[in-house]
Write a protein that holds these residues in place. Structure first.
Motif, short mmCIF file in Angstrom:
data_model
loop_
_atom_site.label_atom_id
_atom_site.label_comp_id
_atom_site.label_asym_id
_atom_site.label_seq_id
_atom_site.Cartn_x
_atom_site.Cartn_y
_atom_site.Cartn_z
N LEU A 28 0.81 -1.22 0.00
CA LEU A 28 0.00 0.00 0.00
C LEU A 28 0.84 1.27 0.00
O LEU A 28 0.69 2.14 -0.86
CB LEU A 28 -0.94 0.02 1.21
N THR A 29 1.74 1.40 0.99
CA THR A 29 2.52 2.63 1.13
C THR A 29 3.93 2.32 1.61
O THR A 29 4.19 1.26 2.20
CB THR A 29 1.88 3.59 2.16
N VAL A 30 4.82 3.27 1.38
CA VAL A 30 6.18 3.22 1.93
C VAL A 30 6.49 4.57 2.55
O VAL A 30 5.90 5.58 2.17
CB VAL A 30 7.24 2.87 0.87
N ALA A 31 7.39 4.59 3.51
CA ALA A 31 7.74 5.85 4.18
C ALA A 31 9.14 5.79 4.72
O ALA A 31 9.61 4.74 5.19
CB ALA A 31 6.76 6.14 5.31
N THR A 32 9.81 6.92 4.65
CA THR A 32 11.09 7.05 5.32
C THR A 32 10.83 7.23 6.81
O THR A 32 9.68 7.22 7.26
CB THR A 32 11.88 8.25 4.78
N ASN A 33 11.88 7.39 7.59
CA ASN A 33 11.75 7.68 9.01
C ASN A 33 12.43 9.00 9.33
O ASN A 33 13.31 9.46 8.58
CB ASN A 33 12.37 6.56 9.85
N VAL A 34 12.01 9.62 10.41
CA VAL A 34 12.53 10.92 10.81
C VAL A 34 13.14 10.80 12.20
O VAL A 34 12.52 10.25 13.11
CB VAL A 34 11.41 11.99 10.84
N VAL A 35 14.36 11.31 12.35
CA VAL A 35 15.03 11.34 13.65
C VAL A 35 14.63 12.62 14.35
O VAL A 35 15.00 13.72 13.93
CB VAL A 35 16.56 11.28 13.50
N THR A 36 13.84 12.50 15.43
CA THR A 36 13.35 13.68 16.13
C THR A 36 13.81 13.70 17.58
O THR A 36 13.99 12.65 18.21
CB THR A 36 11.81 13.77 16.10
N VAL A 37 13.97 14.93 18.10
CA VAL A 37 14.35 15.13 19.50
C VAL A 37 13.55 16.30 20.04
O VAL A 37 13.08 17.16 19.28
CB VAL A 37 15.87 15.43 19.65
N PRO A 38 13.36 16.38 21.36
CA PRO A 38 12.70 17.56 21.92
C PRO A 38 13.59 18.79 21.77
O PRO A 38 14.81 18.68 21.60
CB PRO A 38 12.51 17.18 23.40
N ALA A 75 7.38 16.59 25.96
CA ALA A 75 7.60 17.04 27.33
C ALA A 75 9.08 16.99 27.73
O ALA A 75 9.45 17.50 28.80
CB ALA A 75 6.78 16.18 28.29
N GLY A 76 9.91 16.37 26.90
CA GLY A 76 11.33 16.28 27.20
C GLY A 76 11.68 15.12 28.13
O GLY A 76 12.83 15.00 28.57
N ASN A 77 10.71 14.25 28.40
CA ASN A 77 10.97 13.09 29.25
C ASN A 77 11.75 12.01 28.52
O ASN A 77 12.41 11.17 29.14
CB ASN A 77 9.65 12.50 29.75
N VAL A 78 11.65 12.01 27.20
CA VAL A 78 12.37 11.07 26.34
C VAL A 78 13.15 11.91 25.32
O VAL A 78 12.61 12.89 24.78
CB VAL A 78 11.40 10.11 25.62
N GLN A 79 14.39 11.54 25.08
CA GLN A 79 15.26 12.42 24.30
C GLN A 79 15.39 12.07 22.82
O GLN A 79 16.03 12.81 22.07
CB GLN A 79 16.67 12.43 24.93
N LEU A 80 14.77 10.98 22.37
CA LEU A 80 14.91 10.59 20.97
C LEU A 80 13.71 9.75 20.54
O LEU A 80 13.27 8.87 21.27
CB LEU A 80 16.20 9.78 20.78
N PHE A 81 13.20 10.05 19.35
CA PHE A 81 12.12 9.24 18.77
C PHE A 81 12.35 9.18 17.27
O PHE A 81 12.32 10.21 16.59
CB PHE A 81 10.76 9.84 19.10
N ILE A 82 12.59 7.99 16.76
CA ILE A 82 12.75 7.78 15.32
C ILE A 82 11.48 7.12 14.82
O ILE A 82 11.14 6.01 15.23
CB ILE A 82 13.98 6.89 15.02
N THR A 83 10.77 7.80 13.94
CA THR A 83 9.47 7.30 13.51
C THR A 83 9.15 7.82 12.12
O THR A 83 9.95 8.56 11.52
CB THR A 83 8.38 7.73 14.52
N THR A 84 8.00 7.44 11.59
CA THR A 84 7.61 7.85 10.24
C THR A 84 6.96 9.23 10.26
O THR A 84 6.42 9.67 11.28
CB THR A 84 6.64 6.83 9.64
#
Length: 322
Positions: free
Chosen positions: A120-130, A195-204
């Motif tokens: 159905l779909t494809v997606a890259t991922n994004v490295v995000t931080v607070p 909220a800054g409780n977690v410092q890294l989230f890699i997601t679509t």
């Protein structure tokens, strides 16, 4: 009647029955089972498909979220469903090809329990931080984590998700020590990142694009070879200092094993028509994902290839089976 003649008689009866089933399919609503909560790549992909598919087939395609258990609740539910084409799985690549490598004794089998229908779909991922994290590229992020090994946390959408496996690969490539905090989907994970409780989230992109565009989250890189059209100011992982860090997620449609081939073919043809509609393409692009149709054979090959790749990747990243 001999056994041979009896078998031949059954085969002759089965052929017209299968053809009749395909001709009449679908005669009632279809349920699309999503292994994730609302929001995010998988649920968005289901909704990209559901409305145009409903119009194409003349019956309602209902989206039903059965999240939890790192996807296992939904996968087991569909694996045990009647193989008639009316209960289908919206499958997430990290669950379909990642869970077998990361989870011992799964209650379902990625090859034996499901019939491939369509990519159905494809997606890259994004490295995000607070915004509180003082890093503006992947090299600076690695240096920040190395200053206090084990002090900082990273979020995932659950054990076996792409955000889990992908971040473990990031840790391996950068030599950093960050603690895994699994959540039930993107929504609660994002709240703790904001909220800054977690410092890294890699997601679509669908999960975080709005927060990145409004400046509530910092996006340090997209894990693809080219920049994302909806995030043109976010560099690629190579531009951000980690060229080997590449992650792509996919979402695909599967039926329970034993679903008649004519029904699979009818589903695939209708999905292709639905995904080709301007509505589907526009909605996907707006969410930061790409519509990409592949039929049953191509999807089957993709699954086999990815199962082998992720088994090696998970082992190399040092992720131990749960």
């Amino acid at each position: 009647m001999t056994r041979l003649k009896a078998a031949a008689a059954v085969a002759l009866l089965a052929t017209p029955l299968m053809a009749m089933a395909a001709d009449e399919f679908p005669s009632r609503p279809i349920t699309l089972i999503v292994p994730n909560p609302p929001g995010g790549l998988v649920d968005t992909s289901a909704r990209v498909l559901s409305e145009p598919l409903s119009r194409v087939i003349g019956k309602t395609a209902v989206v039903e979220n059965k999240d939890g258990g790192s996807g296992n609740i939904a996968y087991q539910y569909v694996a045990r469903a009647k193989p008639d084409g009316y209960t289908l799985l919206i499958s997430y690549s990290a669950y379909h090809v990642g869970n077998p490598a990361i989870t011992a004794k799964l209650p379902w089998d990625p090859l034996k329990d499901f019939e491939p229908v369509a990519l159905l779909t494809v997606a890259t991922n994004v490295v995000t931080v607070p915004t509180s994290v003082p890093a503006n590229n992947l090299q600076e992020l690695s240096a920040y984590f190395k200053q206090a090994p084990g002090k900082y946390n990273y979020a995932s959408q659950g054990i076996g998700s792409m955000s889990h496996i992908g971040t473990e690969i990031f840790k391996q490539q950068t030599g950093t020590q960050i603690t895994h905090v699994p959540y039930r989907g993107s929504g609660p994970a994002i709240q703790d990142v904001l909220a800054g409780n977690v410092q890294l989230f890699i997601t679509t992109p669908p999960s975080v694009m709005g927060h990145v565009q409004t400046g509530k989250l910092k996006a340090l890189a997209v894990t693809s070879q080219k920049r994302h059209p909806m995030l043109p100011n976010v560099p690629t992982s190579a531009e951000a200092g980690l060229p080997a860090f590449q992650l792509e997620s996919w979402v695909a449609l599967f039926a329970p094993a034993g679903t008649p081939k004519p029904v699979i073919a009818t589903l695939a043809a209708n999905v292709q028509k639905a995904l080709a509609t301007p509505e589907s393409v526009k909605r996907a692009e707006g969410a930061g994902i790409e519509v990409k149709f592949e039929g049953p054979e191509a999807l089957a090959q993709r699954v086999r290839t990815d199962l082998a790749y992720w088994a090696k990747t998970v082992k190399a990243a040092g992720i131990t089976p749960e």
